[in-house]
Design an enzyme around this catalytic site. Structure first.
Site, PDB file in Angstrom:
ATOM      1  N   ASN A  78     -30.948  -3.160   5.438  1.00 38.01           N
ATOM      2  CA  ASN A  78     -31.547  -2.594   6.550  1.00 38.01           C
ATOM      3  C   ASN A  78     -32.980  -2.963   6.968  1.00 38.01           C
ATOM      4  O   ASN A  78     -33.819  -2.777   6.341  1.00 38.01           O
ATOM      5  CB  ASN A  78     -31.691  -0.993   6.229  1.00 38.01           C
TER       6      ASN A  78
ATOM      7  N   HIS B 196     -37.284  -1.059   9.427  1.00 41.08           N
ATOM      8  CA  HIS B 196     -38.769  -0.782   9.250  1.00 41.08           C
ATOM      9  C   HIS B 196     -39.657  -2.261   9.548  1.00 41.08           C
ATOM     10  O   HIS B 196     -40.800  -2.147   9.862  1.00 41.08           O
ATOM     11  CB  HIS B 196     -39.256  -0.419   7.811  1.00 41.08           C
TER      12      HIS B 196
ATOM     13  N   HIS C  70     -30.421   0.920  12.211  1.00 40.07           N
ATOM     14  CA  HIS C  70     -30.179   2.383  12.801  1.00 40.07           C
ATOM     15  C   HIS C  70     -30.677   2.660  14.062  1.00 40.07           C
ATOM     16  O   HIS C  70     -32.033   2.718  14.104  1.00 40.07           O
ATOM     17  CB  HIS C  70     -30.699   3.388  11.639  1.00 40.07           C
TER      18      HIS C  70
ATOM     19  N   ARG D 268     -31.560   4.923  16.569  1.00 40.08           N
ATOM     20  CA  ARG D 268     -31.812   6.355  16.564  1.00 40.08           C
ATOM     21  C   ARG D 268     -32.076   6.986  18.065  1.00 40.08           C
ATOM     22  O   ARG D 268     -32.315   6.070  18.743  1.00 40.08           O
ATOM     23  CB  ARG D 268     -33.046   6.976  16.122  1.00 40.08           C
TER      24      ARG D 268
ATOM     25  N   ARG E 245     -37.228   5.198  17.593  1.00 40.63           N
ATOM     26  CA  ARG E 245     -38.546   5.106  17.111  1.00 40.63           C
ATOM     27  C   ARG E 245     -38.754   3.622  16.324  1.00 40.63           C
ATOM     28  O   ARG E 245     -39.714   3.230  16.058  1.00 40.63           O
ATOM     29  CB  ARG E 245     -38.740   6.262  15.826  1.00 40.63           C
TER      30      ARG E 245
ATOM     31  N   GLU F  10     -25.758   1.896  12.142  1.00 39.37           N
ATOM     32  CA  GLU F  10     -26.173   3.243  11.679  1.00 39.37           C
ATOM     33  C   GLU F  10     -26.322   4.048  13.053  1.00 39.37           C
ATOM     34  O   GLU F  10     -26.999   3.716  13.990  1.00 39.37           O
ATOM     35  CB  GLU F  10     -27.403   3.531  10.886  1.00 39.37           C
TER      36      GLU F  10
ATOM     37  N   THR G 230     -33.186   9.591   7.251  1.00 35.85           N
ATOM     38  CA  THR G 230     -31.943  10.402   7.128  1.00 35.85           C
ATOM     39  C   THR G 230     -32.126  11.286   5.996  1.00 35.85           C
ATOM     40  O   THR G 230     -32.152  10.891   4.965  1.00 35.85           O
ATOM     41  CB  THR G 230     -30.493   9.460   7.211  1.00 35.85           C
TER      42      THR G 230
ATOM     43  N   GLU H 188     -20.054   6.064   2.683  1.00 32.45           N
ATOM     44  CA  GLU H 188     -21.068   5.370   2.112  1.00 32.45           C
ATOM     45  C   GLU H 188     -21.858   6.853   1.628  1.00 32.45           C
ATOM     46  O   GLU H 188     -22.188   7.759   2.146  1.00 32.45           O
ATOM     47  CB  GLU H 188     -22.481   4.923   3.282  1.00 32.45           C
TER      48      GLU H 188
ATOM     49  N   HIS I 244     -29.624   4.437   0.175  1.00 28.43           N
ATOM     50  CA  HIS I 244     -30.868   5.609   0.425  1.00 28.43           C
ATOM     51  C   HIS I 244     -31.617   5.541  -0.905  1.00 28.43           C
ATOM     52  O   HIS I 244     -31.153   6.037  -1.579  1.00 28.43           O
ATOM     53  CB  HIS I 244     -30.291   6.678   1.183  1.00 28.43           C
ATOM     54  N   GLY I 245     -32.753   4.979  -0.689  1.00 26.34           N
ATOM     55  CA  GLY I 245     -33.708   5.098  -1.687  1.00 26.34           C
ATOM     56  C   GLY I 245     -33.690   4.249  -2.972  1.00 26.34           C
ATOM     57  O   GLY I 245     -34.363   4.471  -3.769  1.00 26.34           O
TER      58      GLY I 245
HETATM   59  N1  PXP Z   1     -28.027   3.875   4.141  1.00 26.85           N
HETATM   60  C1  PXP Z   1     -28.103   4.992   5.240  1.00 26.85           C
HETATM   61  C2  PXP Z   1     -27.131   5.654   5.725  1.00 26.85           C
HETATM   62  C3  PXP Z   1     -29.573   5.223   5.940  1.00 26.85           C
HETATM   63  O1  PXP Z   1     -29.623   6.058   6.641  1.00 26.85           O
HETATM   64  C4  PXP Z   1     -30.711   4.436   5.288  1.00 26.85           C
HETATM   65  C5  PXP Z   1     -31.918   4.772   5.521  1.00 26.85           C
HETATM   66  O2  PXP Z   1     -31.912   4.257   7.058  1.00 26.85           O
HETATM   67  C6  PXP Z   1     -30.288   3.498   4.307  1.00 26.85           C
HETATM   68  C7  PXP Z   1     -28.903   3.243   3.814  1.00 26.85           C
HETATM   69  C8  PXP Z   1     -31.299   2.818   3.632  1.00 26.85           C
HETATM   70  O3  PXP Z   1     -32.276   3.436   2.880  1.00 26.85           O
HETATM   71  P1  PXP Z   1     -33.656   2.944   2.431  1.00 26.85           P
HETATM   72  O4  PXP Z   1     -34.308   2.407   3.440  1.00 26.85           O
HETATM   73  O5  PXP Z   1     -34.187   4.145   1.563  1.00 26.85           O
HETATM   74  O6  PXP Z   1     -33.199   1.759   1.613  1.00 26.85           O
END
Ligand code: PXP
Length: 238
Positions: free
Chosen positions: A6, A9, A42, A44, A48, A69, A100, A150, A190-191
């Site tokens: 992803n 950032h 993503h 949005r 952003r 996303e 998210t 997911e 995520h995380g």
């Molecule tokens: N999966 C989804 C659906 C997300 O919204 C995100 C964050 O945008 C991620 C994965 C990746 O999360 P992280 O940036 O915490 O690795």
């Protein structure tokens, strides 16, 4: 297990200056050359980080496997049908959130989600629903026509190394097993970071992990040394 990176950032950093560096496309190219199996971005509602230009460049110029996303809005559906990414991951979106926060409540909106994703599926886009690892969400997702879920690994990631880790991990592994039984393919994300990711191997039903923040954060440290040295060689040249 596959890795989707992803790159949101990279765009966050670019947008901080409002100029063109760092390039999202260059970053995605490096990820793919390093062996990543796909790129996730993503788009949005408030743009952003990732903007429309980024997703169209990723699809048309880089031609990497692209997972878009997006929230389940009319605007995003229109963009997805123009863009035709390989897959769309439908996420809940809340303007005030930093990232998210929770999964999509498919259980409460099964009919709406089924109708929303139909044109995407008809266009040949794979659809994934980002859900919390809960039985009723997995079962509901299986009734929408989506081929993927997911699983939200945020709670597990936060619980890693604490007394709650096992319980959160079990929610993920049981949800993955149920999804597999119901004919769904399973991704997760995520995380996840360099410490907590290894336990994902214990869940053999997971096909792909989507990871962003920890990779982009790590890249600052692994790349800073050479970035400073390269600038020094230019500054000290006389
Ligand atoms: N999966 C989804 C659906 C997300 O919204 C995100 C964050 O945008 C991620 C994965 C990746 O999360 P992280 O940036 O915490 O690795």
């Amino acid at each position: 297990m596959l890795l989707g990176v992803n790159i949101d950032h990279v765009a966050t950093l670019r947008n901080a200056r409002g100029e063109s560096e760092p390039s999202v496309i260059e970053a995605a190219k490096i990820c793919i050359e390093a062996g990543a199996n796909g790129i996730t971005a993503h788009l949005r509602e408030d743009r952003r980080h990732i903007v429309d230009f980024d997703v169209f460049s990723l699809k048309n110029d880089l031609k990497c496997r692209l997972n878009l996303e997006m929230a389940a809005t009319y605007e995003m559906k229109k963009i997805a049908l123009d863009l035709l990414p390989d897959s769309c991951c439908i996420v809940p979106e809340n303007r005030k959130e930093v990232t998210t926060e929770g999964g999509l409540n498919v259980f409460a909106q099964k009919k709406e989600i089924k109708e929303y994703i139909k044109p995407l599926l008809d266009a040949g886009i794979k659809v994934s629903l980002f859900i919390d690892p809960e039985k009723e969400q997995v079962s509901a997702a299986a009734e929408t026509g989506a081929q993927y879920i997911e699983l939200h690994t945020g709670a597990y990631s936060r619980a890693f190394g604490t007394k709650k880790e096992t319980a959160e991990f079990l929610k993920l592994s049981q949800s993955a097993s149920l999804a597999h039984l119901l004919g769904l393919n399973v991704n997760a994300g995520h995380g996840l970071n360099y410490r907590n990711v290894s336990r994902m191997h214990e869940i053999d039903k997971i096909e792909e992990l989507n990871i962003g923040h920890s990779i982009i954060s790590r890249a600052i440290f692994t790349g800073l040394d050479s970035a400073v040295k390269e600038m020094l060689s230019l500054v000290n040249k006389n």
